[in-house]
Design a protein around this motif. Structure first.
Motif, mmCIF file in Angstrom:
data_model
loop_
_atom_site.group_PDB
_atom_site.id
_atom_site.type_symbol
_atom_site.label_atom_id
_atom_site.label_comp_id
_atom_site.label_asym_id
_atom_site.label_seq_id
_atom_site.Cartn_x
_atom_site.Cartn_y
_atom_site.Cartn_z
ATOM 1 N N LYS A 245 0.845 5.426 1.062
ATOM 2 C CA LYS A 245 0.228 6.599 1.667
ATOM 3 C C LYS A 245 1.132 7.779 1.342
ATOM 4 O O LYS A 245 2.326 7.739 1.640
ATOM 5 C CB LYS A 245 0.108 6.405 3.177
ATOM 6 N N LEU B 269 -3.131 14.943 0.694
ATOM 7 C CA LEU B 269 -2.989 13.544 1.068
ATOM 8 C C LEU B 269 -3.553 12.674 -0.042
ATOM 9 O O LEU B 269 -4.655 12.914 -0.531
ATOM 10 C CB LEU B 269 -3.727 13.266 2.377
ATOM 11 N N GLY C 262 -4.508 8.772 -0.731
ATOM 12 C CA GLY C 262 -4.685 7.451 -0.145
ATOM 13 C C GLY C 262 -4.131 6.387 -1.069
ATOM 14 O O GLY C 262 -3.700 6.654 -2.188
ATOM 15 N N SER C 263 -4.157 5.148 -0.600
ATOM 16 C CA SER C 263 -3.657 4.032 -1.385
ATOM 17 C C SER C 263 -4.734 3.548 -2.350
ATOM 18 O O SER C 263 -5.863 3.276 -1.946
ATOM 19 C CB SER C 263 -3.231 2.888 -0.468
ATOM 20 N N THR D 191 1.976 12.006 1.391
ATOM 21 C CA THR D 191 1.738 13.347 1.919
ATOM 22 C C THR D 191 2.555 14.318 1.082
ATOM 23 O O THR D 191 3.763 14.142 0.932
ATOM 24 C CB THR D 191 2.163 13.455 3.395
ATOM 25 N N SER E 125 0.857 -1.185 0.000
ATOM 26 C CA SER E 125 0.000 0.000 0.000
ATOM 27 C C SER E 125 0.891 1.232 0.000
ATOM 28 O O SER E 125 2.075 1.153 0.342
ATOM 29 C CB SER E 125 -0.932 0.006 1.209
ATOM 30 N N LYS F 128 -5.820 9.192 -5.054
ATOM 31 C CA LYS F 128 -5.141 7.979 -4.601
ATOM 32 C C LYS F 128 -3.940 7.682 -5.490
ATOM 33 O O LYS F 128 -3.900 8.087 -6.644
ATOM 34 C CB LYS F 128 -6.091 6.787 -4.628
#
Length: 166
Positions: free
Chosen positions: A5, A36, A38-39, A7, A3, A45
């Motif tokens: 993540k 941000l 996300g995965s 920033t 995964s 994403k």
């Protein structure tokens, strides 16, 4: 299964202060919030990333193939379908300017207006480009991100790319 993540910090904040008769006037602007990701592969994403410090000799260039021509930290071939963020830094100790983009043939246009556009980074400069929806990468026709070094000397530049595999 892995995964990712992400920033992204790219904001300007400041405080400007002026002393007036018996008081100080302060103008404060806060930095923009982090972005941000996300995965995953949809808007907002990302699921793949590339990070490297690369060396370019004076008066040379390289073509980074975003559709299968670079590898990640785990040794896996990276195949971007969309690029969500790019960070490139020309270190302060550099003796040369770097030109990012302006590839011509099979250029990744991404944030540029067209294939001939580029960004020049002088020593000590950095650029961060972000698109939560992503810029498309098309294998064999729009997948080359060119990085060119001027004639000043060898450069060890830093690059980070985050994107989606679908």
């Amino acid at each position: 299964m892995s995964s990712l993540k992400t920033t992204i910090r790219a904001g300007i904040g400041y405080e400007s202060k002026k002393s007036l008769d018996q008081r100080d006037v302060v103008d404060t602007v806060t930095a923009s919030p982090d972005i941000l990701l996300g995965s995953g592969t949809g808007t907002g994403k990302a699921d793949i990333a590339f990070c490297d410090t690369r060396t370019l000799a004076a008066s040379s260039s390289e073509n980074l193939d975003l559709a299968g021509g670079i590898t990640d930290a785990f040794g896996a071939t990276v195949n971007f379908v969309k690029v969500k963020a790019i960070e490139i830094e020309n270190p302060a100790a550099s003796l040369s300017n770097l030109t990012i983009g302006a590839s011509g043939a099979n250029a990744f246009v991404g944030p540029f207006a067209d294939a001939s556009d580029g960004i020049v980074l002088k020593p000590g400069e950095k650029v961060i480009l972000v698109s939560p929806a992503g810029w498309p990468v098309t294998p064999a026709t729009a997948d080359i991100l060119k990085v060119a070094n001027s004639a000043g000397g060898s450069v060890d530049y830093k690059i980070k790319i985050v994107g989606a595999s679908a």
